[in-house]
Design a protein around this motif. Structure first.
Motif, mmCIF file in Angstrom:
data_model
loop_
_atom_site.group_PDB
_atom_site.id
_atom_site.type_symbol
_atom_site.label_atom_id
_atom_site.label_comp_id
_atom_site.label_asym_id
_atom_site.label_seq_id
_atom_site.Cartn_x
_atom_site.Cartn_y
_atom_site.Cartn_z
ATOM 1 N N TYR A 85 0.792 -1.099 0.108
ATOM 2 C CA TYR A 85 0.157 0.054 -0.029
ATOM 3 C C TYR A 85 1.032 1.279 0.006
ATOM 4 O O TYR A 85 0.636 2.504 -0.730
ATOM 5 N N ARG A 86 1.800 1.159 0.981
ATOM 6 C CA ARG A 86 2.692 2.533 0.716
ATOM 7 C C ARG A 86 3.218 2.881 -0.400
ATOM 8 O O ARG A 86 3.517 4.039 -0.856
ATOM 9 N N ASN A 87 3.952 1.817 -1.104
ATOM 10 C CA ASN A 87 4.470 2.082 -2.472
ATOM 11 C C ASN A 87 3.721 2.489 -3.385
ATOM 12 O O ASN A 87 3.954 3.215 -4.604
ATOM 13 N N LEU A 88 2.176 1.775 -3.490
ATOM 14 C CA LEU A 88 1.370 2.258 -4.570
ATOM 15 C C LEU A 88 0.882 3.759 -4.215
ATOM 16 O O LEU A 88 0.590 4.365 -5.087
ATOM 17 N N TYR A 89 0.888 4.082 -3.004
ATOM 18 C CA TYR A 89 0.791 5.617 -2.585
ATOM 19 C C TYR A 89 1.648 6.514 -3.124
ATOM 20 O O TYR A 89 1.471 7.521 -3.902
ATOM 21 N N PHE A 90 2.975 6.208 -2.865
ATOM 22 C CA PHE A 90 4.079 6.854 -3.436
ATOM 23 C C PHE A 90 4.240 7.038 -4.945
ATOM 24 O O PHE A 90 4.419 8.074 -5.453
ATOM 25 N N PHE A 91 3.887 5.962 -5.735
ATOM 26 C CA PHE A 91 3.792 5.877 -7.149
ATOM 27 C C PHE A 91 2.901 6.898 -7.695
ATOM 28 O O PHE A 91 2.837 7.515 -8.458
ATOM 29 N N ASN A 92 1.599 6.930 -6.998
ATOM 30 C CA ASN A 92 0.503 7.859 -7.436
ATOM 31 C C ASN A 92 1.001 9.397 -7.222
ATOM 32 O O ASN A 92 0.623 10.232 -8.134
ATOM 33 N N CYS A 93 1.593 9.576 -6.339
ATOM 34 C CA CYS A 93 2.149 11.033 -5.973
ATOM 35 C C CYS A 93 3.201 11.205 -6.992
ATOM 36 O O CYS A 93 3.235 12.463 -7.352
ATOM 37 N N ALA A 94 3.933 10.098 -7.703
ATOM 38 C CA ALA A 94 5.107 10.494 -8.513
ATOM 39 C C ALA A 94 4.906 10.565 -9.936
ATOM 40 O O ALA A 94 5.711 11.150 -10.595
ATOM 41 N N ALA A 95 3.874 9.805 -10.589
ATOM 42 C CA ALA A 95 3.585 9.756 -11.737
ATOM 43 C C ALA A 95 1.965 9.828 -12.232
ATOM 44 O O ALA A 95 1.343 9.380 -11.840
ATOM 45 N N LYS A 96 2.035 10.426 -13.509
ATOM 46 C CA LYS A 96 0.828 10.369 -13.934
ATOM 47 C C LYS A 96 0.970 10.770 -15.568
ATOM 48 O O LYS A 96 1.905 11.385 -16.013
ATOM 49 N N ASP A 97 0.019 10.542 -16.389
ATOM 50 C CA ASP A 97 -0.258 10.669 -17.682
ATOM 51 C C ASP A 97 -0.283 12.239 -17.869
ATOM 52 O O ASP A 97 -1.016 13.034 -17.112
ATOM 53 N N GLY A 98 0.303 12.845 -18.999
ATOM 54 C CA GLY A 98 0.221 14.293 -19.080
ATOM 55 C C GLY A 98 1.227 15.100 -18.702
ATOM 56 O O GLY A 98 1.257 16.131 -19.096
ATOM 57 N N VAL A 99 2.133 14.674 -17.943
ATOM 58 C CA VAL A 99 3.371 15.245 -17.529
ATOM 59 C C VAL A 99 4.542 14.654 -17.876
ATOM 60 O O VAL A 99 4.644 13.317 -18.352
#
Length: 828
Positions: free
Chosen positions: A358-372
């Protein structure tokens, strides 16, 4: 061995796709995530102690100290975009360099002992030795208080919704907290001061300060500042030059310049105050620092605006923060996080493994997304020199790819799109380098790259730049995206061209006369020559250790097979006939994986022909055929599995690049020592909950004097957010199209998961309880044929849209319909 399937129709009813889709998950992943909040019970003064917030573009580190709170801002789009591209002619081309290197005596210990190569190598590295490009920190914001009025206690980060709460005591010993979160749509941080019950409380802060980053180069144009004290605003704007210092003019700039603006907004008006300095003299508040007027509440926000210099505002827009705007943003962000968590979930009796997930899925969502911009080595968190090692760039020999490994089985395909975007971005420079340097068709992907405009390979140094594996490795994630989604439109429009261009280069490279036939080769195989094992040996005199590396072979084979299947899937046989013929010819004359003899373990795989069995590796090269190659694994025959097992136990890794990688390989073999894996993760953890890269042993590149945690201070290692994939592969595997349940899980450990994604676009849910698999639920998104090894020896019943069927044990194969749900139960 596949056993026959016997169809016994017990009833004629089934669950429709809509009914199944509307059924609630067996548990709330959002609630599970909330159990794994990150607590810190004292001031978090260091960058690596602070709470990590982000929306995939904007990144914020919340640090605390006994007299205040400091917020550090970064963004995936904000880079020092200057780039050096000198010595284009002096680099010559591959044929010239290959010929010169071929003539260097093989009696030398190192190629750089040769004067010509030493000079050439130094010249080729000149561009990379510049301090740019690099991620550029966006400044920081300080909220200070008088320690007589408040005491800092610590903070908590709720990873279920990205809410950070900083805990304080006021001068009446009442507990109060500053709540902070990032808006998930816009680049803005929100905060409010409340009591333990969430009620607004009077402001305790006595000053606010906005600070440009101390690493800002002196050759940059000076930042411009804006202070609107009556409206509670402090802001600065920084231009980012597009040209190198020797050709850049601060006064005129360049039309390609970029810029950003960091603005702090308070609901309270600001004022300049005077304090008595330590030497007894009055000291006025300087630029971008101000005190607060008295107020019954404190609500603030910090926004980051970034883009082309011409588009970033010269004036600050008025935006008074208030409770309504705060709550609106909070509700939208909470909704975004809930949507994120509902994609999949796990519930384990092993709470530390669950925490990792759960913690690393959280960090990943904070770090990456489409469009940037795709995150570099250290994602979107930076300050001063933190986050700039190796330019914070894209290393295409695993570092860039690794974090995205977890997106597939975790059912977050949308989070792989930043990687797809990166490959598309790299296509022009990769094609031009293949054409101009190698004089070959297709695309050759660079060793290192940046999210800035590039017209040549940023790292053209032969002793690492000739790693052939990086080309198939670069496009592998595009094929995985198709395998796990079965999205043929995506395959045609986004994956086909990069994969084909990579294959064109690899075929041409392996069909060069230097790579087959006498006098160099005494067989009829096509060889990958020359090449470099990742992080080992470099280019050697006489090309010793510079051909047929394990990783080159397995990834080239992977992408060749992917290309053939892609051609069939898309119906491009006519257009791709000649290339398919060449691929099949090479596969028929393909080198074997290199092996060596271990005194203790017998035959083992090694990274390159001629290597001994006691090498200490930096990356886990010997088992690349297991992962990422996926050519060997649990599907392999007994004799191969014995060699793979020997290799795993024989392999030595020095650390730094193996926390996810090696443990994932072990899980793919069903041989991961889970307790040992957990201990390595704990060894690598930072106070903020993220795992860093740490040294594990000597006798490779590290010595007894090496500081084993030297990489921890470099930044937040984005690559280690892939840790959930190790847990996923312990619970469910499907890499070869066959679903295997709990392949690396102890039967005495209860476990549940839902909607882990499998090859073929299947969402798999199951539970292991009291040593037995209870049931299996599979949702078929695309209507592909389902292949699975039943977890029950006595067979199972399966409920489909057509009713119930009885299945023998072993491997089963079932045709499915699009959006159909299948539920399996054990036979008594």
């Amino acid at each position: 061995m596949r056993l026959p399937v016997f169809f016994i129709f017990i009833c004629l009813f089934g669950h429709s796709c809509k009914e199944q889709d509307q059924q609630s998950a067996p548990f709330s992943s959002f609630d599970q995530a909330k159990k794994h909040s990150i607590h810190y019970d004292r001031p978090a003064v260091d960058f690596f102690e602070g709470a990590l917030l982000g929306n995939g573009g904007l990144g914020v580190v919340v640090t605390t100290r006994p007299d205040g709170i400091v917020l550090y801002f970064g963004h995936n789009n904000v880079w020092d975009i200057r780039i050096a591209e000198k010595n284009r002619k002096e680099l010559h081309d591959f044929e010239y360099v290959f010929d010169r290197v071929s003539k260097i005596s093989d009696t030398l210990k190192l190629l750089t002992d040769d004067p010509w190569y030493k000079k050439y190598s130094d010249m080729a590295q000149e561009n990379y030795r510049q301090p740019y490009p690099r991620p550029f920190p966006c400044g920081s914001v300080l909220l200070g208080f008088d320690r007589r009025d408040a005491e800092m206690l610590g903070h908590k980060l709720d990873i279920s919704n990205g809410l950070c709460e900083v805990y304080l005591l006021d001068n009446k010993k009442n507990k109060i907290k500053l709540q902070l979160f990032t808006d998930m749509q816009s680049d803005r941080l929100w905060m409010q001061l409340v009591d333990s019950a969430g009620n607004k409380v009077p402001n305790i802060f006595n000053r606010m300060r906005v600070m440009p980053d101390p690493s800002t180069p002196s050759e940059f144009p000076g930042y411009t500042s804006n202070e609107d004290l009556g409206n509670g605003i402090l802001s600065f704007r920084q231009t980012m030059p597009a040209l190198e210092p020797d050709v850049y003019h601060k006064e005129t700039g360049s039309p390609k310049d970029k810029a950003f603006r960091l603005t702090a907004y308070s609901n309270l008006s600001l004022k300049k105050t005077t304090r008595i300095n330590w030497d007894g003299n009055p000291e006025e508040m300087k630029n971008l620092e101000a005190g607060f007027e008295t107020g019954d509440t404190f609500i603030a926000s910090v926004s980051l605006e970034e883009g082309m210099d011409a588009g970033v505002s010269r004036e600050v827009a008025l935006s008074k923060p208030d409770a309504t705007l705060y709550q609106q943003s909070r509700m939208k962000s909470d909704s975004a996080w809930k949507n994120y968590w509902e994609k999949s979930g796990i519930s384990l009796s092993d709470k530390f493994l669950e925490e990792i997930w759960y913690r690393n899925l959280y960090f990943f969502n904070c770090a990456a997304k489409d469009g940037v911009n795709t995150p570099g080595l250290f994602a979107n968190w930076s300050y001063n020199k933190i986050g700039t090692a190796w330019h914070g760039d894209y290393h295409m020999n695993y570092n860039t790819q690794q974090p995205f490994w977890m997106t597939f089985s975790s059912n977050h395909l949308e989070k792989n799109l930043p990687y797809v975007n990166l490959v598309e971005f790299l296509m022009p420079v990769s094609k031009s380098w293949a054409r101009e340097y190698y004089k070959l068709p297709g695309a050759y992907f660079p060793h290192s790259a940046y999210p800035v405009e590039m017209t040549m390979n940023p790292y053209p140094v032969p002793h690492w730049g000739w790693e052939i594996c990086e080309t198939p490795w670069s496009v592998q994630g595009l094929w995985w995206h198709y395998l796990y989604s079965a999205d043929t439109a995506y395959l045609r429009n986004r994956a086909y061209t990069p994969i084909k261009e990579a294959v064109e280069f690899l075929v041409a490279y392996m069909k060069r006369p230097e790579a087959r036939g006498k006098p160099r080769w005494q067989d009829d195989k096509y060889h990958i020559f020359p090449t470099i094992p990742p992080e080992l040996y470099a280019l050697r005199p006489g090309f010793k250790y510079n051909y047929d590396c394990n990783v080159d072979l397995t990834l080239t084979k992977f992408v060749f097979k992917a290309f053939k299947e892609m051609v069939t899937t898309l119906g491009t046989q006519a257009a791709d006939k000649d290339l398919v013929h060449d691929v099949e010819d090479i596969l028929k004359h393909f080198p074997d994986y290199p092996t060596a003899q271990s005194e203790k373990y017998g035959t083992v795989l090694v990274s390159v022909p001629g290597e001994h069995s006691q090498v200490v590796y930096n990356v886990p090269s010997p088992l690349m055929s297991v992962f990422p190659g996926e050519d060997q694994g649990l599907h392999s025959d007994d004799s191969t599995m014995k060699i793979l097992k020997n290799t795993l136990y024989n392999q030595q890794n020095e650390g730094g690049n193996d926390l996810v990688f090696l443990n994932l390989q072990a899980a793919r073999l069903g041989l991961l020592d889970v307790e040992r894996f957990k201990r390595q993760v704990k060894y690598s953890l930072l106070p903020n909950g993220a795992a860093t890269d740490k040294v594990m042993q000597v006798h490779g590149r590290y010595s007894d004097q090496t500081k084993y945690d030297f990489m921890a201070a470099m930044g937040i290692w984005f690559e280690n957010f892939a840790l959930p994939v190790v847990v996923n592969e312990c619970l469910m595997q499907s890499y070869d199209g066959v679903i295997r349940l709990f392949p690396n899980w102890s039967a005495d450990k209860d476990a549940r998961f839902y909607d882990l994604r499998a090859v073929g676009a299947f969402l798999v849910s199951s539970e292991l309880k009291d040593g037995k698999v209870q049931q299996v639920k599979i949702y078929s998104e695309a209507g592909k044929t389902l292949r699975m090894i039943l977890p029950w020896e006595n067979g199972a019943t399966v409920e489909t849209k057509d009713g119930k069927q009885k299945l023998n044990g072993g491997e089963v194969e079932i045709s499915t319909s699009k959006e159909e749900t299948l539920i399996f139960h054990p036979l008594n």
